[in-house]
Design a protein around this motif. Sequence first.
Motif, mmCIF file in Angstrom:
data_model
loop_
_atom_site.group_PDB
_atom_site.id
_atom_site.type_symbol
_atom_site.label_atom_id
_atom_site.label_comp_id
_atom_site.label_asym_id
_atom_site.label_seq_id
_atom_site.Cartn_x
_atom_site.Cartn_y
_atom_site.Cartn_z
ATOM 1 N N ALA A 156 0.818 -1.212 0.000
ATOM 2 C CA ALA A 156 0.000 0.000 0.000
ATOM 3 C C ALA A 156 0.855 1.266 0.000
ATOM 4 N N MET A 157 2.171 1.106 0.074
ATOM 5 C CA MET A 157 3.081 2.254 0.128
ATOM 6 C C MET A 157 3.692 2.519 -1.245
ATOM 7 N N SER A 158 3.505 3.730 -1.752
ATOM 8 C CA SER A 158 4.116 4.106 -3.027
ATOM 9 C C SER A 158 5.600 4.358 -2.844
ATOM 10 N N SER A 159 6.376 4.045 -3.863
ATOM 11 C CA SER A 159 7.827 4.263 -3.784
ATOM 12 C C SER A 159 8.396 4.531 -5.170
ATOM 13 N N VAL A 160 9.495 5.282 -5.183
ATOM 14 C CA VAL A 160 10.209 5.571 -6.425
ATOM 15 C C VAL A 160 11.695 5.336 -6.186
ATOM 16 N N THR A 161 12.286 4.479 -6.976
ATOM 17 C CA THR A 161 13.722 4.203 -6.884
ATOM 18 C C THR A 161 14.296 4.093 -8.290
ATOM 19 N N SER A 162 15.608 4.046 -8.360
ATOM 20 C CA SER A 162 16.206 3.594 -9.611
ATOM 21 C C SER A 162 16.069 2.068 -9.629
ATOM 22 N N SER A 270 40.187 -1.771 -10.014
ATOM 23 C CA SER A 270 39.062 -1.062 -10.635
ATOM 24 C C SER A 270 38.018 -0.753 -9.572
ATOM 25 N N VAL A 271 37.419 0.434 -9.665
ATOM 26 C CA VAL A 271 36.394 0.844 -8.705
ATOM 27 C C VAL A 271 35.167 1.359 -9.462
ATOM 28 N N ILE A 272 33.997 0.872 -9.060
ATOM 29 C CA ILE A 272 32.731 1.351 -9.621
ATOM 30 C C ILE A 272 31.832 1.788 -8.467
ATOM 31 N N GLY A 273 31.167 2.930 -8.640
ATOM 32 C CA GLY A 273 30.245 3.428 -7.626
ATOM 33 C C GLY A 273 28.803 3.369 -8.094
ATOM 34 N N TYR A 274 27.942 4.101 -7.394
ATOM 35 C CA TYR A 274 26.514 4.133 -7.741
ATOM 36 C C TYR A 274 25.941 5.489 -7.320
ATOM 37 N N ASP A 275 25.304 6.204 -8.207
ATOM 38 C CA ASP A 275 24.598 7.466 -8.016
ATOM 39 C C ASP A 275 24.920 8.459 -9.126
ATOM 40 N N ASP A 276 26.217 8.602 -9.458
ATOM 41 C CA ASP A 276 26.717 9.637 -10.364
ATOM 42 C C ASP A 276 26.483 11.024 -9.784
ATOM 43 N N VAL A 277 27.016 11.260 -8.589
ATOM 44 C CA VAL A 277 26.978 12.596 -7.990
ATOM 45 C C VAL A 277 27.967 13.489 -8.723
ATOM 46 N N THR A 278 27.894 14.783 -8.480
ATOM 47 C CA THR A 278 28.732 15.747 -9.193
ATOM 48 C C THR A 278 30.222 15.449 -9.036
ATOM 49 N N VAL A 279 30.633 15.093 -7.816
ATOM 50 C CA VAL A 279 32.055 14.838 -7.547
ATOM 51 C C VAL A 279 32.589 13.684 -8.391
ATOM 52 N N ALA A 280 31.726 12.737 -8.753
ATOM 53 C CA ALA A 280 32.166 11.575 -9.526
ATOM 54 C C ALA A 280 32.805 11.973 -10.846
ATOM 55 N N SER A 281 32.376 13.088 -11.422
ATOM 56 C CA SER A 281 32.900 13.514 -12.723
ATOM 57 C C SER A 281 34.155 14.385 -12.601
ATOM 58 N N TRP A 282 34.528 14.753 -11.378
ATOM 59 C CA TRP A 282 35.728 15.565 -11.205
ATOM 60 C C TRP A 282 36.954 14.787 -11.672
ATOM 61 N N PRO A 283 37.915 15.455 -12.311
ATOM 62 C CA PRO A 283 39.117 14.769 -12.790
ATOM 63 C C PRO A 283 39.870 14.017 -11.695
ATOM 64 N N ALA A 284 39.801 14.492 -10.466
ATOM 65 C CA ALA A 284 40.510 13.822 -9.368
ATOM 66 C C ALA A 284 39.980 12.414 -9.131
ATOM 67 N N TYR A 285 38.710 12.152 -9.487
ATOM 68 C CA TYR A 285 38.112 10.830 -9.259
ATOM 69 C C TYR A 285 37.737 10.131 -10.563
ATOM 70 N N ASN A 286 37.094 10.849 -11.478
ATOM 71 C CA ASN A 286 36.760 10.282 -12.784
ATOM 72 C C ASN A 286 36.114 8.910 -12.607
ATOM 73 N N LEU A 287 35.113 8.867 -11.751
ATOM 74 C CA LEU A 287 34.545 7.610 -11.260
ATOM 75 C C LEU A 287 33.541 6.993 -12.232
ATOM 76 N N THR A 288 33.775 5.754 -12.586
ATOM 77 C CA THR A 288 32.790 4.973 -13.324
ATOM 78 C C THR A 288 31.676 4.598 -12.347
ATOM 79 N N THR A 289 30.419 4.807 -12.743
ATOM 80 C CA THR A 289 29.329 4.656 -11.778
ATOM 81 C C THR A 289 28.011 4.385 -12.482
ATOM 82 N N ILE A 290 27.038 3.926 -11.711
ATOM 83 C CA ILE A 290 25.677 3.776 -12.223
ATOM 84 C C ILE A 290 24.917 5.060 -11.884
ATOM 85 N N ARG A 291 24.326 5.692 -12.870
ATOM 86 C CA ARG A 291 23.635 6.961 -12.639
ATOM 87 C C ARG A 291 22.224 6.737 -12.110
ATOM 88 N N GLN A 292 21.916 7.412 -11.003
ATOM 89 C CA GLN A 292 20.532 7.477 -10.548
ATOM 90 C C GLN A 292 19.837 8.590 -11.347
#
Length: 339
Positions: A156-162, A270-292
């Motif tokens: 009965a609870m509505s939810s939204v996720t990736s 190798s490192v993979i994250g999840y979210d694709d926050v702004t910092v992930a795209s910074w050259p210092a991290y250049n993080l491969t990630t799953i985008r929410q």
Amino acid sequence: MATQKVTSMEVARLAGVSQSAVSRVFTPGASASKKTVEKVRKAAKELGYRPNVLARAVVSGKSRIIGLVVAYLNNQFYPEALEKLTNALQERGYHVLIFMASHQAGNIDNVVEEILDFQVDGIIAASVALSSDLSDRCRTAGVPMVLFNRAQDDTAMSSVTSDNIAGGRKAAEFLLAGGHRKIGYIAGWEGASTQRDREAGFVASLNEAGVELHAREVGNFLSEEARQATLRMFETDPPDAVFVANDHMAISVMDTLRFEMDLKVPQDVSVIGYDDVTVASWPAYNLTTIRQPANRMVAETVDILLSKIEDADARPRRVEIDGPLIVRGSARIPEGWKT
């Protein structure tokens, strides 16, 4: 010395209109002529008048206030998502009150009880789950709720996720395609549906390829705990790839590997994250990630909540939105992989 609050009657007298006209000017969705609006707002500004939103809620039964409860803001995904939620609701004529909670169920229940006292029209719970008793309490009070970036078994609870299971699978497939077989996973808070689903999809995809998870630690979605988890994981027989349950932890993992363990990312790990926050795209991290897909998640959340506010009989909806793998430079790129 305290001054007495200006009343709508005083505004009406100065503007030369009726008190009901003043009420219409300050009621979202109510109609008033342009000339009336100009006169009332001019008089209100002159007198320093502000409408009492909560008092109006008692009379109308509608406050046009949405309670937004969130457990923590350290993860950059949440401030960005909450800004989008707030803007989207304001565009629809609603005000937002933000309440902080923690993971502990008792604390969350107390916070939501407090939100209900504000006569809110609806509640968005971001990054938290609720007890079944509290869900029932909200339904009894006639206050619809949507879970944002969380889900629970209550149908009965509505939810939204990736689509967290699909996201976990994408991370596994990418690492396997890159030739990795000693693969680790750093989990978030294990009470979170997002954590469970990301790990489930990740491990299932590994197992289907005949690969067992090499190492597992828990970082609880916290930077320091992710650091400690990394140190434990790499103490003996370290993996050559790690999927981390969110970017906030993945950034800490990368810093720990590079600056405390003298390992190179992605040459050694190798490192993979999840979210694709702004910092992930910074050259210092250049993080491969799953985008929410935050924009789409916000749009769905607002649509579900306002539909329920306007129609109490609207059925609950559970939405999972697929997010893409964003390939950058923190994980080995498989030969021939199309980015």
